[in-house]
Scaffold this motif. Structure first.
Motif, short mmCIF file in Angstrom:
data_model
loop_
_atom_site.label_atom_id
_atom_site.label_comp_id
_atom_site.label_asym_id
_atom_site.label_seq_id
_atom_site.Cartn_x
_atom_site.Cartn_y
_atom_site.Cartn_z
N ILE A 163 0.85 -1.19 0.00
CA ILE A 163 0.00 0.00 0.00
C ILE A 163 0.89 1.25 0.00
CG2 ILE A 163 -1.59 1.39 1.41
CD1 ILE A 163 -2.98 -0.89 0.02
N ILE A 164 0.49 2.24 -0.78
CA ILE A 164 1.23 3.50 -0.84
C ILE A 164 0.38 4.62 -0.25
CG2 ILE A 164 2.53 5.08 -2.30
CD1 ILE A 164 3.49 2.15 -2.39
N ASN A 165 0.96 5.37 0.68
CA ASN A 165 0.28 6.54 1.25
C ASN A 165 1.20 7.76 1.05
OD1 ASN A 165 -0.65 8.65 2.90
ND2 ASN A 165 -1.62 7.24 4.32
N PRO A 166 0.96 8.54 -0.01
CA PRO A 166 1.83 9.68 -0.33
C PRO A 166 1.32 11.01 0.23
CG PRO A 166 0.38 9.28 -2.16
CD PRO A 166 -0.03 8.30 -1.08
N PRO B 55 2.48 -4.53 3.86
CA PRO B 55 3.43 -3.45 4.16
C PRO B 55 3.03 -2.14 3.50
CG PRO B 55 4.57 -5.46 3.52
CD PRO B 55 3.12 -5.66 3.19
N VAL B 56 3.58 -1.04 4.02
CA VAL B 56 3.21 0.29 3.55
C VAL B 56 4.46 1.13 3.24
CG1 VAL B 56 2.07 2.46 4.19
CG2 VAL B 56 1.08 0.27 4.92
N ILE B 57 4.37 1.88 2.15
CA ILE B 57 5.34 2.95 1.87
C ILE B 57 4.57 4.25 2.04
CG2 ILE B 57 6.81 4.07 0.16
CD1 ILE B 57 7.25 1.47 -1.20
N ALA B 58 5.08 5.13 2.89
CA ALA B 58 4.35 6.37 3.19
C ALA B 58 5.29 7.57 3.20
CB ALA B 58 3.64 6.26 4.54
N SER B 59 4.70 8.74 3.03
CA SER B 59 5.48 9.97 3.10
C SER B 59 5.84 10.27 4.55
CB SER B 59 4.69 11.14 2.49
OG SER B 59 3.39 11.20 3.04
N GLY C 51 8.54 -2.65 9.61
CA GLY C 51 8.19 -3.26 8.33
C GLY C 51 7.66 -2.30 7.28
N GLY C 52 7.98 -1.02 7.39
CA GLY C 52 7.52 -0.04 6.41
C GLY C 52 8.66 0.71 5.78
N GLU C 53 8.33 1.59 4.87
CA GLU C 53 9.31 2.45 4.21
C GLU C 53 8.76 3.86 4.15
OE1 GLU C 53 12.35 2.25 3.02
OE2 GLU C 53 12.75 0.11 3.24
N LEU C 54 9.63 4.84 4.36
CA LEU C 54 9.25 6.25 4.29
C LEU C 54 9.99 6.94 3.16
CD1 LEU C 54 9.39 7.10 8.10
CD2 LEU C 54 7.31 7.09 6.70
N PHE C 55 9.37 7.95 2.58
CA PHE C 55 10.05 8.78 1.59
C PHE C 55 9.75 10.24 1.91
CE2 PHE C 55 5.84 8.17 -0.13
CZ PHE C 55 5.52 9.37 -0.76
N GLU C 56 10.62 11.12 1.48
CA GLU C 56 10.45 12.54 1.75
C GLU C 56 9.14 13.03 1.14
OE1 GLU C 56 12.74 16.82 0.93
OE2 GLU C 56 13.45 14.96 0.02
N VAL C 57 8.36 13.75 1.94
CA VAL C 57 7.07 14.23 1.49
C VAL C 57 7.21 15.02 0.19
CG1 VAL C 57 7.17 16.35 2.89
CG2 VAL C 57 4.95 15.43 2.19
N ASN C 58 6.33 14.77 -0.76
CA ASN C 58 6.30 15.47 -2.05
C ASN C 58 7.45 15.10 -2.99
OD1 ASN C 58 4.60 17.15 -3.51
ND2 ASN C 58 5.78 18.97 -3.11
#
Length: 206
Positions: free
Chosen positions: A99-102, A121-125, A139-146
């Motif tokens: 699941i992606i939550n941007p 699992p989730v990748i989120a901002s 168990g997740g991954e984060l990325f810089e918002v925007n």
């Protein structure tokens, strides 16, 4: 009933064989504040056929809709599944790998918790309260918002190395249900009230 989505071509979910590619999804309101355009930009940076992607939710923003329509029209691995009945969420979760939550702003994300409760699992901002529950230790991954490029890189890495998903799933924590959260709050509040009563009863007279 659910509102109709204008100008978006609907396709049925393909749910490709897991040996072919992973299936990732966005579930929720498809609008700017939820970072939908960030995700669309990220998908445009990923080679076609690397993964299957599904958009689930109401799409009522004209500009975002146009971006999504252009993306769907240009490739066969991105589909719009339309608005969904919350009761069908477990069924949807059972058929996706990620699941992606941007989102550009987020407090308590029900979608993220629903995903993790179903072992997805989730990748989120990296914004708001999301890092408290979505991070590598859980168990997740984060990325810089925007940052659509960073999101595209993380998605591509997982799509090319599906074993990463197994490692992420193994770290997912137990997520309390809303009822369990409410029960915990009631217990804590009741204990606090009793403690306050006890303190008042033992207070020395002036």
């Amino acid at each position: 009933g659910l509102p109709k989505q204008e100008n978006l071509p609907k396709k049925s979910p393909l749910f490709l064989n897991k040996t072919q590619c992973i299936t990732a999804a966005y579930i929720g309101q498809i609008q700017p504040t939820k970072g939908a355009y960030v995700l669309i930009d990220a998908l445009n940076q990923i080679p076609e056929g690397l993964l299957q992607f599904e958009f689930w939710g109401e799409a009522n923003d004209p500009i975002t809709n146009q971006k999504l329509k252009s993306l769907i029209d240009s490739r066969s691995d991105v589909i719009y599944c339309g608005a969904y009945d919350p009761e069908k969420l477990p069924s949807i979760m059972s058929k996706v790998d990620l699941i992606i939550n941007p989102s550009l702003a987020e407090s308590y994300s029900l979608t993220v918790r629903e995903a993790m409760m179903h072992g997805v699992p989730v990748i989120a901002s990296h914004v708001g309260a999301l890092p408290e529950i979505v991070n590598q230790e859980l168990g997740g991954e984060l990325f810089e918002v925007n940052n659509s490029t960073e999101l595209a890189l993380k998605l591509s890495k997982i799509a090319q190395n599906p074993q990463i998903l197994s490692e992420m799933k193994a770290k997912l924590p137990k997520i309390d249900t809303i009822e369990e959260d409410a029960s915990w709050c009631v217990e804590r509040y009741s204990a606090l009230v009793e403690s306050t009563k006890s303190d008042i009863g033992h207070k020395e007279p002036d």
